[in-house]
Design an enzyme around this catalytic site. Sequence first.
Site, mmCIF file in Angstrom:
data_model
loop_
_atom_site.group_PDB
_atom_site.id
_atom_site.type_symbol
_atom_site.label_atom_id
_atom_site.label_comp_id
_atom_site.label_asym_id
_atom_site.label_seq_id
_atom_site.Cartn_x
_atom_site.Cartn_y
_atom_site.Cartn_z
ATOM 1 N N ALA A 95 0.843 -1.198 0.000
ATOM 2 C CA ALA A 95 0.000 0.000 0.000
ATOM 3 C C ALA A 95 0.877 1.247 0.000
ATOM 4 C CB ALA A 95 -0.907 0.000 1.226
ATOM 5 N N CYS A 96 0.541 2.190 -0.836
ATOM 6 C CA CYS A 96 1.267 3.466 -0.911
ATOM 7 C C CYS A 96 1.136 4.215 0.410
ATOM 8 C CB CYS A 96 0.710 4.297 -2.057
ATOM 9 S SG CYS A 96 1.376 5.970 -2.127
#
Length: 119
Positions: free
Chosen positions: A77-78
Amino acid sequence: MNIGILLKEGPYNHQASDTAYKFAEAAIAKGHKVDAVFLYNDGVTNVNKLMDPPQDDRHIADRWSKLSKQHGVEVLACIAASKRRGINDDILIEGGEITGLGTLTDIAIRNDRLVTFGD
């Protein structure tokens, strides 16, 4: 073939999560390697282990966790998108990780294809 996946949509408001997951399953079944799934924008909500769908509905976070455990697929996940949406290490699925946007570049470089799901 080595494949990276970019998923940019949330789990229940768009078909992209389901399609990306089914694509990953099909690619693995055909002998391809799915290296990583990078979650960006609303896609980061796919790794929230606190989601609690009704019993007769699919549990998308569990799907991604299972894919990671069974096939060694990184589910990333960013960090910037995660912070904007209140996603942190405490609520990540097993097998999920928060990382920087530069990791997406690495995924694109090290794989034969980067397949994008979502707008």
